[in-house]
Write an enzyme that holds these catalytic residues in place. Structure first.
Site, PDB file in Angstrom:
ATOM      1  CG  HIS A 112      -9.921   4.595   2.199  1.00 16.54           C
ATOM      2  ND1 HIS A 112      -8.710   5.180   2.477  1.00 16.54           N
ATOM      3  CD2 HIS A 112     -10.852   5.410   2.746  1.00 16.54           C
ATOM      4  CE1 HIS A 112      -8.906   6.295   3.154  1.00 16.54           C
ATOM      5  NE2 HIS A 112     -10.202   6.471   3.330  1.00 16.54           N
TER       6      HIS A 112
ATOM      7  CG  ASP B  56      -2.024   5.019   3.340  1.00 16.33           C
ATOM      8  OD1 ASP B  56      -1.967   5.167   2.102  1.00 16.33           O
ATOM      9  OD2 ASP B  56      -2.990   5.388   4.020  1.00 16.33           O
TER      10      ASP B  56
ATOM     11  CG  HIS C 248      -5.613   2.666   5.743  1.00 16.15           C
ATOM     12  ND1 HIS C 248      -6.989   2.629   5.799  1.00 16.15           N
ATOM     13  CD2 HIS C 248      -5.311   3.287   4.580  1.00 16.15           C
ATOM     14  CE1 HIS C 248      -7.492   3.210   4.723  1.00 16.15           C
ATOM     15  NE2 HIS C 248      -6.488   3.605   3.956  1.00 16.15           N
TER      16      HIS C 248
ATOM     17  CG  HIS D 166       0.026  15.044   0.441  1.00 17.71           C
ATOM     18  ND1 HIS D 166      -0.744  14.991  -0.695  1.00 17.71           N
ATOM     19  CD2 HIS D 166      -0.505  14.123   1.292  1.00 17.71           C
ATOM     20  CE1 HIS D 166      -1.707  14.080  -0.534  1.00 17.71           C
ATOM     21  NE2 HIS D 166      -1.575  13.531   0.665  1.00 17.71           N
TER      22      HIS D 166
ATOM     23  CG  ASN E 183      -4.932   8.011  -4.614  1.00 20.38           C
ATOM     24  OD1 ASN E 183      -3.917   7.338  -4.803  1.00 20.38           O
ATOM     25  ND2 ASN E 183      -5.119   8.708  -3.507  1.00 20.38           N
TER      26      ASN E 183
ATOM     27  CG  HIS F 215      -1.961   1.054   1.217  1.00 20.62           C
ATOM     28  ND1 HIS F 215      -3.204   0.892   1.788  1.00 20.62           N
ATOM     29  CD2 HIS F 215      -1.954   2.317   0.723  1.00 20.62           C
ATOM     30  CE1 HIS F 215      -3.906   2.005   1.643  1.00 20.62           C
ATOM     31  NE2 HIS F 215      -3.157   2.888   1.004  1.00 20.62           N
TER      32      HIS F 215
ATOM     33  CG  ASP G 196      -6.184   3.856  -0.380  1.00 17.63           C
ATOM     34  OD1 ASP G 196      -6.837   3.651   0.645  1.00 17.63           O
ATOM     35  OD2 ASP G 196      -5.127   4.512  -0.397  1.00 17.63           O
TER      36      ASP G 196
HETATM   37  O1  DOR Z   1      -3.999   9.697   4.331  1.00 16.83           O
HETATM   38  C1  DOR Z   1      -4.257   9.241   3.242  1.00 16.83           C
HETATM   39  N1  DOR Z   1      -3.659   9.705   2.128  1.00 16.83           N
HETATM   40  N2  DOR Z   1      -5.151   8.274   3.156  1.00 16.83           N
HETATM   41  C2  DOR Z   1      -5.590   7.821   1.982  1.00 16.83           C
HETATM   42  O2  DOR Z   1      -6.385   6.914   1.968  1.00 16.83           O
HETATM   43  C3  DOR Z   1      -5.145   8.446   0.730  1.00 16.83           C
HETATM   44  C4  DOR Z   1      -3.818   9.013   0.895  1.00 16.83           C
HETATM   45  C5  DOR Z   1      -3.390   9.900  -0.239  1.00 16.83           C
HETATM   46  O3  DOR Z   1      -3.570   9.515  -1.392  1.00 16.83           O
HETATM   47  O4  DOR Z   1      -2.820  10.964   0.022  1.00 16.83           O
HETATM   48 ZN    ZN Z   2      -6.740   4.642   2.278  1.00 16.33          ZN
HETATM   49 ZN    ZN Z   3      -3.639   4.839   0.861  1.00 19.43          ZN
END
Ligand code: DOR
Ligand code: ZN
Ligand code: ZN
Length: 422
Positions: free
Chosen positions: A178, A304, A231, A308, A94, A60, A151
Site C-alpha cells: 500500500h 479494494d 491500487h 464501512h 487489517n 484485494h 495494506d
Molecule cells: O480506502 C481504503 N480502505 N484503503 C485502504 O488501503 C484500506 C481500506 C480499509 O481497510 O478500509
Molecule cells: Zn491499500
Molecule cells: Zn485495501
C-alpha cells in the site's frame, strides 16, 4: 452437478478459446466444449447473448473478519464476491486482531469453507501491522498464506521493507504494498488539488503515492525480487512502474474500477462514500490509469472492497476511507473498457481472472475439457442502476451508487458447483 450451458460466447485466453459454443458439465467437470446433442435436465440457455469467462479473482478485498464484522464478515463478503462473478478472493489482514499468525489464518480458512468459493487470507508484513518487526513467514506459509501486505498503511521503515521483500521472495510469497507516505499525507482526506482547495479540506499530495511506489521498486531491484504495487491511482506511479517494467524489474500492479471511472470532482458533494485511500484523482490521472490498463503496465483489476458502516461514513471529514466494490467491478469494467471498444473479453479475462492468480501463485482456472467447472456467466448488455440497498455486502458504501452500468453477472460456478444465481 450436471449442467448444459448452451449457446454462449466462451472466452479463455489461456487456452485460446473465443467462440460461441455449448459447455457440458458432468459431475462438476467440463466434459465437452462445442456442439452438444445430449439432453440435460438442467440447462442455462445463453441464446447467443451471454458470455462465459473463467471464474473471476479479486486479489484485494477487506472482509473485516475477525473483529469488525459489523462492517462485513467472511460469509457476507463471499456472498458479494459470488454475486460479482468471483470464485476467488484474497482478503487483507487489517482485521481485529490483524492476520499475523497461523491461528488467525486458520480461523479464516476454516470459516471460508462454508462459502463455496476460494478465500485466501493475506497475512501482515509486520507483526500487528505495527511496522516494527517482521512476521514469521515460514509459519504463515505452512498455514496456507500466499501473499503478505500491511495494506491500509505503508511499512514506514524502508530497510525493514527491503528485508521483507527479500525474505518473502526467498519463500515464494508475494508482497503487496500500500504505497502511501504518511508524512506527506499529513491528515489529508482527498486528492490535493483544485477540488480540495475549493472545498477547503486538507489534500493528500500525489507525491505520497509516487514516492513509495518508486521506493518499493528500488527495494525490489536491490533484492532482484518481486513486488506488487496495490491500487495505482496516479500518472506518476504509472510512469514509474512502466519504466521499471521496461528495465526488467519484477514489479506487478493493480488498479480498481473507481480509478478509471471517476475523478475527485465526485467529492464536490461532500459525501464520504467517495473517499478512499488512495483517493480519486484528476482526469489526467484517470486517463493515465486507463492507458496503463490497456498497455499492460497495470496487470490486474481489483476492487479494494472496503466495507464501512453508514454511521462511520456519515461525516465527510472524519469517516474512514474505503468503498465496497465486488458487486460492481465486472459491470464497471465492461462499461469502461468493453463497451467503449477499448478492450475485448480476452483482455478482461486476463485482468480479472488470469493475471491475479498468476501473481499470487494460485492454481489457474481454465475453460478446458477435464477441468473442474469454475466460471462466471454474465450478460454483457444488461443495463442496471446500482442501488446500495440491493447489494449483498453488509455495508453499502458504493462509489457507484446511482450510476448506470452495462453488464451483469448472472451465474457463478465454483469447484464444479453453482454457487450463485441472480
Ligand atoms: O480506502 C481504503 N480502505 N484503503 C485502504 O488501503 C484500506 C481500506 C480499509 O481497510 O478500509
Ligand atoms: Zn491499500
Ligand atoms: Zn485495501
Amino acid at each position: 452437478m450436471d449442467l448444459l450451458i448452451k449457446n454462449v460466447h466462451i472466452c479463455d485466453p489461456q487456452v485460446g478459446l473465443d467462440k460461441v459454443a455449448d459447455i457440458e458439465i458432468s459431475g462438476g467437470v467440463i466434459k465437452n466444449i462445442g456442439k452438444c446433442d445430449t439432453e440435460y435436465e438442467r440447462v442455462i440457455d445463453g441464446e447467443g447473448r451471454l458470455c462465459v469467462l473463467p471464474g473471476l479473482f479479486d486479489m484485494h478485498v477487506h472482509f473485516r473478519d475477525p473483529g469488525l464484522t459489523y462492517k462485513e464478515d467472511i460469509i457476507t463478503g463471499a456472498n458479494a464476491a459470488k454475486a460479482g462473478g468471483f470464485t476467488g478472493v484474497a482478503c487483507m489482514p487489517n482485521t481485529k486482531p490483524p492476520i499475523d499468525n497461523a491461528e488467525t489464518v486458520g480461523y479464516i480458512i476454516d470459516k471460508a469453507r462454508q462459502t463455496g468459493i476460494n478465500v485466501f487470507p493475506v497475512a501482515c508484513v509486520t507483526k500487528a501491522m505495527a511496522g516494527k518487526e517482521l512476521c514469521d513467514y515460514v509459519e504463515l506459509i505452512a498455514a496456507g498464506v500466499k501473499m503478505i501486505s500491511d495494506d491500509g498503511r505503508p511499512v514506514e521503515n524502508a530497510e525493514l521493507m527491503r528485508q521483507a521483500i527479500e525474505q518473502t521472495n526467498k519463500n515464494g510469497l508475494i508482497l503487496a504494498s500500500h504505497c502511501e507516505d504518511l508524512n506527506i499525507i499529513n491528515g489529508g482526506i482527498m486528492n490535493k488539488g483544485r477540488i480540495s482547495e475549493q472545498l477547503g479540506v486538507k489534500g493528500m499530495d500525489r507525491a505520497s503515492e509516487d514516492y513509495i511506489t518508486a521506493r518499493e521498486i528500488c527495494l525490489a531491484m536491490s533484492c532482484d525480487a518481486r513486488v506488487h504495487i496495490c491500487h495505482v491511482s496516479t500518472r506518476g506511479s504509472v510512469n514509474i512502474i512502466r519504466a521499471a517494467k521496461r528495465d526488467g524489474v519484477k514489479v506487478t500492479c493493480e488498479t480498481a474500477p473507481h480509478y478509471f471511472t471517476f475523478t475527485d470532482e465526485k467529492l464536490l458533494a461532500r459525501d464520504a462514500d467517495f473517499r478512499m485511500s488512495p483517493p480519486l484523482r484528476t482526469e489526467d490521472d484517470r486517463q493515465a490509469v486507463l492507458e496503463a490498463v490497456l498497455d499492460g503496465t497495470i496487470d490486474c483489476i481489483i476492487t479494494d472492497h472496503a466495507p464501512h458502516s453508514a454511521e462511520e461514513k456519515a461525516d465527510f471529514e472524519t469517516a474512514p476511507n474505503g468503498v465496497v466494490g465486488l458487486e460492481t467491478s465486472l459491470a464497471a469494467t465492461l462499461t469502461q473498457l468493453y463497451h467503449t471498444g477499448k478492450a475485448d473479453l480476452n483482455k478482461i479475462a486476463e485482468l480479472m481472472s488470469v493475471n491475479p492468480r498468476k501473481i499470487m501463485n494460485v492454481d489457474p482456472v481454465k475453460i478446458e475439457i477435464g477441468q473442474t467447472a469454475d466460471l462466471c456467466i454474465f450478460d454483457p448488455n444488461l443495463e442496471w442502476e446500482v442501488i446500495p440497498s440491493e447489494l449483498n455486502s453488509k455495508s453499502k458504501n458504493s462509489v457507484f451508487k446511482g450510476t448506470k452500468l452495462k453488464g451483469k453477472n448472472l451465474y457463478t460456478i465454483c469447484g464444479g458447483k453453482l454457487v450463485y444465481q441472480l
